[in-house]
Scaffold this active site. Structure first.
Site, PDB file in Angstrom:
ATOM      1  N   ASP A  38     -52.602  53.530 -11.711  1.00 15.51           N
ATOM      2  CA  ASP A  38     -53.116  52.583 -10.710  1.00 15.51           C
ATOM      3  C   ASP A  38     -52.365  52.673  -9.384  1.00 15.51           C
ATOM      4  O   ASP A  38     -51.143  52.629  -9.355  1.00 15.51           O
ATOM      5  CB  ASP A  38     -53.006  51.150 -11.247  1.00 15.51           C
ATOM      6  CG  ASP A  38     -53.901  50.942 -12.460  1.00 15.51           C
ATOM      7  OD1 ASP A  38     -55.009  51.482 -12.466  1.00 15.51           O
ATOM      8  OD2 ASP A  38     -53.469  50.246 -13.396  1.00 15.51           O
ATOM      9  N   CYS A  92     -46.926  53.179 -22.205  1.00 17.41           N
ATOM     10  CA  CYS A  92     -46.121  52.231 -22.985  1.00 17.41           C
ATOM     11  C   CYS A  92     -47.029  51.075 -23.384  1.00 17.41           C
ATOM     12  O   CYS A  92     -47.603  50.429 -22.521  1.00 17.41           O
ATOM     13  CB  CYS A  92     -44.963  51.732 -22.118  1.00 17.41           C
ATOM     14  SG  CYS A  92     -44.247  50.180 -22.706  1.00 17.41           S
ATOM     15  N   LYS A 116     -44.988  52.709  -7.026  1.00 18.53           N
ATOM     16  CA  LYS A 116     -44.135  51.537  -7.251  1.00 18.53           C
ATOM     17  C   LYS A 116     -42.666  51.946  -7.296  1.00 18.53           C
ATOM     18  O   LYS A 116     -42.348  53.105  -7.587  1.00 18.53           O
ATOM     19  CB  LYS A 116     -44.492  50.886  -8.612  1.00 18.53           C
ATOM     20  CG  LYS A 116     -45.852  50.195  -8.635  1.00 18.53           C
ATOM     21  CD  LYS A 116     -45.706  48.716  -8.288  1.00 18.53           C
ATOM     22  CE  LYS A 116     -47.031  47.993  -8.250  1.00 18.53           C
ATOM     23  NZ  LYS A 116     -47.523  47.628  -9.572  1.00 18.53           N
ATOM     24  N   ASP A 148     -48.487  58.533 -11.912  1.00 14.55           N
ATOM     25  CA  ASP A 148     -48.813  57.140 -12.177  1.00 14.55           C
ATOM     26  C   ASP A 148     -50.339  57.001 -12.111  1.00 14.55           C
ATOM     27  O   ASP A 148     -51.019  57.865 -11.554  1.00 14.55           O
ATOM     28  CB  ASP A 148     -48.129  56.266 -11.124  1.00 14.55           C
ATOM     29  CG  ASP A 148     -48.569  54.835 -11.214  1.00 14.55           C
ATOM     30  OD1 ASP A 148     -48.539  54.269 -12.327  1.00 14.55           O
ATOM     31  OD2 ASP A 148     -48.972  54.276 -10.171  1.00 14.55           O
TER      32      ASP A 148
HETATM   33 MG   LIG Z   1     -49.073  52.226  -9.744  1.00 16.43          MG
HETATM   34 ZN   LIG Z   2     -42.804  50.678 -24.416  1.00 19.16          ZN
END
Ligand SMILES: [Mg+2]
Ligand SMILES: [Zn+2]
Length: 197
Positions: A11, A90, A135, A9
Site C-alpha cells: 500500500d 505478517c 513508510k 511494500d
Molecule cells: Mg505502505
Molecule cells: Zn508477524
C-alpha cells in the site's frame, strides 16, 4: 550463486493506500508499478512483495481472502508481462481479537523476520538487495536487513521523509514513484557490475 531481491511494500508503493481492503477490487495498482516490476525482472532481481500492515484479526478479511487478493495482484502483473516472485506478509497484530493472530512477532516491519524467511526460502543475499516503501517502517526494515532502503513519495512518503529526517535517517534514495525507484536500483546494479566492491 545467491539471488538479489527488491522487496516491495504494497500500500502506497505498488498501489494506492488501501490498508483495509478486503477485496481485490478495492486495490488500485499504480500504472508505473508494472513497468517497475518488469525492469526488476529483466535485471534478474526477485520482486518480493512485503506489505506493512496485516488487516487479519481486525475485520472481516480472512487469511484465504488475503491470499486471494495477493493471487489476483500477481495475476494482474502477469497480465502486464511482469512478475511478482513472492508475497510475504505478517499476519500478526498484538491487539488482535483473534488469538490466532494475536502476537508480538519478529515479522512485523521494521523487524527483519519476513526478509529472513524469504532469504532462506528463495536463496536471497539480503546485503545485495533493496527495499522500496513509503513508510518509516519500510526504511528501517531495509536498514535492519542491510539492504539499500529506497523511499517513494507516493502513499505516506512525504510525511515519512520528514519523520526520518527528524531522526537523522536518510534513505539511500528518495524517489517520486516506484518507477523512479526501480530506475535508481537498476543504475546501482549496473555500477556494481562495472565496479565490483
Ligand atoms: Mg505502505
Ligand atoms: Zn508477524
Amino acid at each position: 550463486m545467491k539471488k538479489r531481491a527488491v522487496f516491495l511494500d504494497r500500500d502506497g508503493t505498488l498501489n494506492a493506500d488501501s490498508p483495509y481492503a478486503s477485496r481485490y477490487e478495492q486495490i488500485a495498482v499504480y500504472p508505473e508499478s508494472y513497468e517497475a516490476a518488469k525492469k526488476s525482472n529483466r535485471a534478474g532481481l526477485l520482486a518480493v512483495v512485503s506489505p506493512t500492515q496485516s488487516p487479519l484479526g481486525r475485520g472481516p478479511l480472512t487469511e484465504d481472502g488475503l491470499n486471494d487478493i495477493h493471487d489476483r495482484l500477481r495475476a494482474s502483473f502477469a497480465d502486464h508481462g511482469a512478475r511478482l516472485d513472492a508475497v510475504y506478509f505478517c499476519p500478526h497484530y498484538s491487539q488482535s481479537t483473534d488469538p490466532r493472530y494475536r502476537a508480538e512477532c519478529d515479522c512485523r516491519k521494521p523487524n527483519p523476520g519476513l526478509a529472513l524467511r524469504a532469504a532462506a526460502e528463495l536463496g536471497i543475499e539480503l546485503r545485495q538487495s533493496y527495499m522500496i516503501g513509503d513508510k518509516t517502517e519500510d526504511i528501517l526494515f531495509g536498514m535492519n536487513i542491510r539492504a539499500e532502503p529506497v523511499l517513494v513519495l507516493t502513499g505516506s512518503g512525504r510525511e515519512s521523509l520528514t519523520k526520518l529526517r527528524e531522526q537523522g535517517i536518510e534513505p539511500a534514495f528518495v524517489a517520486e514513484t516506484i518507477l523512479e525507484a526501480a530506475d535508481w536500483v537498476l543504475d546501482r546494479e549496473r555500477r556494481k557490475a562495472h565496479d565490483p566492491l
